[in-house]
Write a protein that holds these residues in place. Sequence first.
Motif, PDB file in Angstrom:
ATOM      1  N   VAL A   1       0.856  -1.192   0.000  1.00 47.07           N
ATOM      2  CA  VAL A   1       0.000   0.000   0.000  1.00 47.07           C
ATOM      3  C   VAL A   1       0.890   1.240   0.000  1.00 47.07           C
ATOM      4  CG1 VAL A   1      -1.738   1.322   1.279  1.00 47.07           C
ATOM      5  CG2 VAL A   1      -1.845  -1.189   1.243  1.00 47.07           C
ATOM      6  N   ILE A   2       0.630   2.114  -0.965  1.00 48.63           N
ATOM      7  CA  ILE A   2       1.374   3.376  -1.054  1.00 48.63           C
ATOM      8  C   ILE A   2       0.418   4.509  -0.686  1.00 48.63           C
ATOM      9  CG2 ILE A   2       2.634   4.940  -2.591  1.00 48.63           C
ATOM     10  CD1 ILE A   2       3.267   2.401  -4.309  1.00 48.63           C
ATOM     11  N   GLY A   3       0.765   5.253   0.342  1.00 51.83           N
ATOM     12  CA  GLY A   3      -0.068   6.367   0.775  1.00 51.83           C
ATOM     13  C   GLY A   3       0.357   7.657   0.101  1.00 51.83           C
ATOM     14  N   ILE A   4      -0.631   8.400  -0.380  1.00 56.73           N
ATOM     15  CA  ILE A   4      -0.377   9.709  -0.995  1.00 56.73           C
ATOM     16  C   ILE A   4      -1.060  10.765  -0.132  1.00 56.73           C
ATOM     17  CG2 ILE A   4      -0.608  11.128  -3.062  1.00 56.73           C
ATOM     18  CD1 ILE A   4      -1.065   8.557  -4.684  1.00 56.73           C
ATOM     19  N   PRO A   5      -0.277  11.558   0.600  1.00 53.61           N
ATOM     20  CA  PRO A   5      -0.885  12.650   1.363  1.00 53.61           C
ATOM     21  C   PRO A   5      -1.285  13.783   0.417  1.00 53.61           C
ATOM     22  CG  PRO A   5       1.494  12.522   1.814  1.00 53.61           C
ATOM     23  CD  PRO A   5       1.195  11.506   0.758  1.00 53.61           C
ATOM     24  N   VAL A   6      -2.575  14.080   0.363  1.00 54.79           N
ATOM     25  CA  VAL A   6      -3.065  15.070  -0.597  1.00 54.79           C
ATOM     26  C   VAL A   6      -2.877  16.481  -0.040  1.00 54.79           C
ATOM     27  CG1 VAL A   6      -5.117  15.931  -1.805  1.00 54.79           C
ATOM     28  CG2 VAL A   6      -4.680  13.464  -1.666  1.00 54.79           C
ATOM     29  N   GLU A   7      -2.270  17.318  -0.862  1.00 51.23           N
ATOM     30  CA  GLU A   7      -2.007  18.704  -0.488  1.00 51.23           C
ATOM     31  C   GLU A   7      -3.324  19.473  -0.386  1.00 51.23           C
ATOM     32  OE1 GLU A   7       0.556  20.484  -3.357  1.00 51.23           O
ATOM     33  OE2 GLU A   7       1.192  22.061  -1.990  1.00 51.23           O
ATOM     34  N   GLY A   8      -3.474  20.297   0.644  1.00 55.98           N
ATOM     35  CA  GLY A   8      -4.673  21.127   0.757  1.00 55.98           C
ATOM     36  C   GLY A   8      -5.123  21.267   2.194  1.00 55.98           C
ATOM     37  N   GLY A   9      -6.241  21.978   2.375  1.00 52.31           N
ATOM     38  CA  GLY A   9      -6.762  22.210   3.715  1.00 52.31           C
ATOM     39  C   GLY A   9      -5.939  23.258   4.449  1.00 52.31           C
ATOM     40  N   PRO A  10      -6.356  23.608   5.651  1.00 47.36           N
ATOM     41  CA  PRO A  10      -5.668  24.664   6.401  1.00 47.36           C
ATOM     42  C   PRO A  10      -4.197  24.360   6.648  1.00 47.36           C
ATOM     43  CG  PRO A  10      -7.714  24.023   7.492  1.00 47.36           C
ATOM     44  CD  PRO A  10      -7.514  23.065   6.364  1.00 47.36           C
ATOM     45  N   LEU A  11      -3.831  23.075   6.732  1.00 53.53           N
ATOM     46  CA  LEU A  11      -2.441  22.716   7.048  1.00 53.53           C
ATOM     47  C   LEU A  11      -1.643  22.307   5.811  1.00 53.53           C
ATOM     48  CD1 LEU A  11      -2.943  20.805  10.443  1.00 53.53           C
ATOM     49  CD2 LEU A  11      -2.655  23.239  10.019  1.00 53.53           C
TER      50      LEU A  11
ATOM     51  N   PRO B   1       2.238  -1.681   7.556  1.00 57.11           N
ATOM     52  CA  PRO B   1       3.036  -0.703   6.808  1.00 57.11           C
ATOM     53  C   PRO B   1       2.267   0.037   5.716  1.00 57.11           C
ATOM     54  CG  PRO B   1       3.575  -2.946   6.112  1.00 57.11           C
ATOM     55  CD  PRO B   1       2.567  -3.077   7.214  1.00 57.11           C
ATOM     56  N   VAL B   2       2.620   1.306   5.581  1.00 55.17           N
ATOM     57  CA  VAL B   2       2.194   2.120   4.437  1.00 55.17           C
ATOM     58  C   VAL B   2       3.448   2.817   3.922  1.00 55.17           C
ATOM     59  CG1 VAL B   2       0.922   4.194   3.726  1.00 55.17           C
ATOM     60  CG2 VAL B   2      -0.176   2.532   5.238  1.00 55.17           C
ATOM     61  N   GLY B   3       3.797   2.571   2.682  1.00 47.47           N
ATOM     62  CA  GLY B   3       4.909   3.308   2.064  1.00 47.47           C
ATOM     63  C   GLY B   3       4.372   4.664   1.645  1.00 47.47           C
ATOM     64  N   THR B   4       4.923   5.727   2.209  1.00 50.09           N
ATOM     65  CA  THR B   4       4.318   7.047   2.005  1.00 50.09           C
ATOM     66  C   THR B   4       5.209   7.928   1.126  1.00 50.09           C
ATOM     67  OG1 THR B   4       3.321   6.859   4.181  1.00 50.09           O
ATOM     68  CG2 THR B   4       3.390   9.060   3.233  1.00 50.09           C
ATOM     69  N   VAL B   5       4.592   8.561   0.140  1.00 47.14           N
ATOM     70  CA  VAL B   5       5.330   9.505  -0.707  1.00 47.14           C
ATOM     71  C   VAL B   5       5.133  10.918  -0.171  1.00 47.14           C
ATOM     72  CG1 VAL B   5       5.203   8.052  -2.773  1.00 47.14           C
ATOM     73  CG2 VAL B   5       3.394   9.746  -2.328  1.00 47.14           C
ATOM     74  N   GLY B   6       5.854  11.853  -0.751  1.00 45.16           N
ATOM     75  CA  GLY B   6       5.803  13.239  -0.279  1.00 45.16           C
ATOM     76  C   GLY B   6       4.521  13.962  -0.682  1.00 45.16           C
ATOM     77  N   ILE B   7       4.315  15.117  -0.069  1.00 47.88           N
ATOM     78  CA  ILE B   7       3.165  15.981  -0.417  1.00 47.88           C
ATOM     79  C   ILE B   7       3.466  16.667  -1.755  1.00 47.88           C
ATOM     80  CG2 ILE B   7       1.777  17.972   0.326  1.00 47.88           C
ATOM     81  CD1 ILE B   7       3.005  17.598   3.141  1.00 47.88           C
ATOM     82  N   GLY B   8       2.447  16.771  -2.590  1.00 49.57           N
ATOM     83  CA  GLY B   8       2.589  17.601  -3.791  1.00 49.57           C
ATOM     84  C   GLY B   8       2.934  16.815  -5.045  1.00 49.57           C
ATOM     85  N   LYS B   9       3.282  17.568  -6.089  1.00 46.26           N
ATOM     86  CA  LYS B   9       3.451  17.003  -7.443  1.00 46.26           C
ATOM     87  C   LYS B   9       4.439  15.840  -7.500  1.00 46.26           C
ATOM     88  CE  LYS B   9       4.427  19.754 -10.869  1.00 46.26           C
ATOM     89  NZ  LYS B   9       4.861  20.987 -11.593  1.00 46.26           N
TER      90      LYS B   9
END
Length: 166
Positions: free
Chosen positions: A84-94, A111-119
């Motif tokens: 599972v690859i998690g994509i933190p979506v950019e946006g919201g107050p934070l 486990p969640v393999g997480t990528v960076g915020i943004g493009k």
Amino acid sequence: MAAPKIALLMGSKNDLPKLQSCIDTINEFGIPLTVRVMSAHRTPAQVMEFTETAADNGIQVILAAAGMAAHLAGVVSAHTILPVIGIPVEGGPLKGLDALYSTVQMPGGIPVGTVGIGKGGVKNAALLALQIVALSDKSLAEKLRTFRKEQGEAVIKADEELQASL
Ligand code: RP5
């Protein structure tokens, strides 16, 4: 139509514009993809049902994108041993920092393999999913090697042009 090998789940349809490059990248490599809106908070039963049947349906890797209190990737991972690859979506107050922390700080064991915020993160999520599929797909692996080569050549060309212009 070929059965999807990669699934991209997003917590809200409002996330779609920010994920388009992920979809485009996977499509460019010709790997069948399913794209779904489902939410760990708003439609938890759908998330569980999809995830528990994903491997039997031929899915090899799940991308889970969500913003704010982003629990989608973690909940998905709780219901499958597929990567599972998690994509933190950019946006919201934070601006996505909340989604990054919610996605990346998983308890040991799920486990969640997480990528960076943004493009960059969105593109890398697609490429990482393709690289996982490429473990059992030689033709895809070759396409990914070519992509890396061309990407490097473009940087060398950009440097040559810069040197010539100085
Ligand atoms: C998350 O909450 C979604 O992934 C989205 O990024 C955020 C806000 O959702 P909406 O209120 O815009 O539907 O679950």
